[in-house]
Design a protein around this motif. Structure first.
Motif, PDB file in Angstrom:
ATOM      1  N   ASP A   1       0.815  -0.935  -0.003  1.00  0.00           N
ATOM      2  CA  ASP A   1      -0.065  -0.012   0.063  1.00  0.00           C
ATOM      3  C   ASP A   1       0.792   1.120  -0.028  1.00  0.00           C
ATOM      4  OD1 ASP A   1      -2.258  -1.721  -0.010  1.00  0.00           O
ATOM      5  OD2 ASP A   1      -2.228  -1.638   2.376  1.00  0.00           O
ATOM      6  N   LEU A   2       0.440   2.268  -0.625  1.00  0.00           N
ATOM      7  CA  LEU A   2       1.307   3.340  -0.803  1.00  0.00           C
ATOM      8  C   LEU A   2       0.778   4.655  -0.071  1.00  0.00           C
ATOM      9  CD1 LEU A   2       3.689   4.628  -2.207  1.00  0.00           C
ATOM     10  CD2 LEU A   2       2.159   5.517  -4.260  1.00  0.00           C
ATOM     11  N   PHE A   3       1.196   5.418   0.698  1.00  0.00           N
ATOM     12  CA  PHE A   3       0.714   6.466   1.507  1.00  0.00           C
ATOM     13  C   PHE A   3       1.280   7.595   1.179  1.00  0.00           C
ATOM     14  CE2 PHE A   3       0.213   2.754   3.839  1.00  0.00           C
ATOM     15  CZ  PHE A   3      -1.108   2.861   4.466  1.00  0.00           C
ATOM     16  N   VAL A   4       0.712   8.751   0.953  1.00  0.00           N
ATOM     17  CA  VAL A   4       1.143  10.321   1.007  1.00  0.00           C
ATOM     18  C   VAL A   4       1.392  10.834   2.368  1.00  0.00           C
ATOM     19  CG1 VAL A   4      -0.836  11.309   0.378  1.00  0.00           C
ATOM     20  CG2 VAL A   4       1.509  12.494  -0.435  1.00  0.00           C
ATOM     21  N   CYS A   5       2.302  11.536   2.578  1.00  0.00           N
ATOM     22  CA  CYS A   5       2.385  12.240   4.120  1.00  0.00           C
ATOM     23  C   CYS A   5       2.286  13.451   3.940  1.00  0.00           C
ATOM     24  CB  CYS A   5       4.063  11.847   4.552  1.00  0.00           C
ATOM     25  SG  CYS A   5       4.324  10.031   4.824  1.00  0.00           S
TER      26      CYS A   5
END
Length: 450
Positions: free
Chosen positions: A275-279
């Protein structure tokens, strides 16, 4: 009459002008080797009002420090290993004697830099020529070293102090103390933080470049340094002026972040499930001491990314031509030994995906992401390992459509890593070496300095 030039007598002001006309750090080393007076002038450039920001002429391999004999060893698949009692075992057999061997496995042969480090010099191996430069760098002795690909290294030692280190000019900038991270997973462990500091930070990334000098108490920029830390792979960040690390909170209790990268001004994090997250980091969250990671991509069940902690590592790679997800697969063989299992391992394959990020016209809206399998890098080459990963265009010394990798497996921490390096050809799926020597270290194997 002797008309030989007195190069040693060249005025320092003229030499400084010449130094600021250089285009690569290798030239800086060449002029510093002319004489002691030239070396003295070059060493003082970090205090100049016009600081040098010289990139390497080609990617440099930052070699491991020398350690005392017996402090590190390495087993390659191509090497015979004849230690008494070494018998190959199946992975499923490994847990049979787990209880009786656990104490030896946890505590035996833990690296002690106060006894093992034998040199304050480090080697910088130039990829283009195969030459190695020897540099004095006692600031890195016995410390965990991670790379940022922004010209700086991050160091952490048993003093629990974390610093940015510029290895060319030997300048360091302190970052917040290890004890200021929110999650201190050693609290219920018999191992003290000092004895386990080399396992605390796994990866780091920087938001922008930083000139290696300080003028009137101010740096040229105030980049964000983000770190994956702790046994559960939490995420936190700090600026140069911060006193503590600020936690990045996720919609799950333990994020188990696998890799981080700063791409087009935003930090992205990848967890072990793909899973890819943006901070989200802004002034408001900094004031409140909070930041959050928002999921923008969930790996579909039919997409075989294949991230597995036992036999693979995943990387996010920033590029001018796209954002890449790379999965590195390796093989391992386990051997019984007097102190439980030892491992031989090597990288065997890479798989590649392109992360297509689409941005809204409204800055407040999050980007969307799709994941597309790829098998060709075109005219680019990727550099991955224990430094923030990136891509570079091919040249006379960088092969296109290849992945240059350094040792980056967790089993290397106590057994000596550094042998698992090479060039992976995406077209032929073959691996060739790029470094003919040996550079083995228990906690800090070689990494790319770019």
């Amino acid at each position: 009459m002797d008309h030989r030039a007195d190069w040693d007598g060249l005025p320092g002001d003229i030499l400084i002008v010449i130094a600021h006309m250089l285009t690569c750090c290798e030239d800086l080393y060449r002029i510093s080797a002319v004489s002691k007076s030239w070396n003295s002038v070059v060493s003082g450039l970090s205090r100049d009002k016009k600081p040098l920001q010289l990139p390497p002429e080609s990617p440099l391999l930052f070699l491991a420090e020398q350690v005392a004999e017996g402090s590190a060893f390495s087993c390659d698949f191509n090497d015979e290993y004849h230690e008494e009692g070494m018998v190959e075992i199946n992975v499923e057999d490994e847990d049979e004697d787990e209880d009786q061997d656990e104490e030896h496995y946890c505590y035996h042969e833990r690296y002690d830099y106060r006894k093992s480090s034998v040199s304050g010099t480090r080697g910088l191996h130039r990829l283009a020529t195969g030459k190695t430069y020897s540099v004095e760098l006692p600031e890195a002795s016995g410390r965990l070293i991670l790379g940022t690909n922004k010209g700086w290294l991050v160091t952490l030692g048993r003093d629990l102090q974390i610093s940015l280190l510029h290895p060319l000019l030997r300048q360091y900038i302190p970052l917040p103390h290890m004890g200021t991270f929110l999650h201190q997973h050693y609290a219920k462990s018999p191992i003290s933080p000092e004895d386990a500091s080399e396992e605390f930070i796994l990866r780091v990334a920087m938001s922008c470049k930083l000139h290696p000098s300080k003028n009137n108490g101010m740096y040229s920029s105030n980049p964000i340094v983000m770190a994956i830390y702790g046994a559960r792979r939490y995420l936190a960040y700090a600026r140069l002026t911060d006193k503590v690390w600020t936690e990045v909170f996720f919609p799950i209790m333990a994020p188990f972040i696998e890799d981080i990268a700063c791409y087009k001004g935003k930090f992205y994090a990848l967890n072990g499930r793909g899973d890819l997250f943006v901070c989200d980091i802004d002034d408001n969250s900094e004031t409140q001491g909070r930041a959050k990671g928002t999921k923008i991509f969930s790996r579909p069940t039919d997409l075989d990314i294949g991230i597995n902690y036992d036999n693979s590592r995943a990387y996010l790679v920033e590029s001018e031509f796209g954002f890449w997800l790379v999965v590195r697969e390796f093989k391992a063989k386990y051997f019984k030994a007097p102190h439980r299992a030892r491992v031989k391992y090597r990288t065997c394959n890479f798989t590649l995906w392109k992360m297509e990020l689409k941005y809204s016209d409204h800055p407040s809206e999050l980007p969307s992401c799709t994941c597309i399998p790829e098998n060709n890098l075109g005219d680019q080459a990727l550099f991955i390992g224990r430094a923030t990963c990136l891509s570079l265009p091919s040249s006379q010394y960088i092969r296109p459509n290849c992945i240059y990798f350094t040792d980056d497996t967790e089993v290397s921490f106590h057994k000596g890593g550094g042998h698992d390096m090479g060039i992976f050809n995406m077209e032929t799926h073959t691996i060739e070496p790029f470094f003919q020597g040996k550079s083995i270290h228990p906690i800090s194997p070689p990494l790319w300095y770019i």
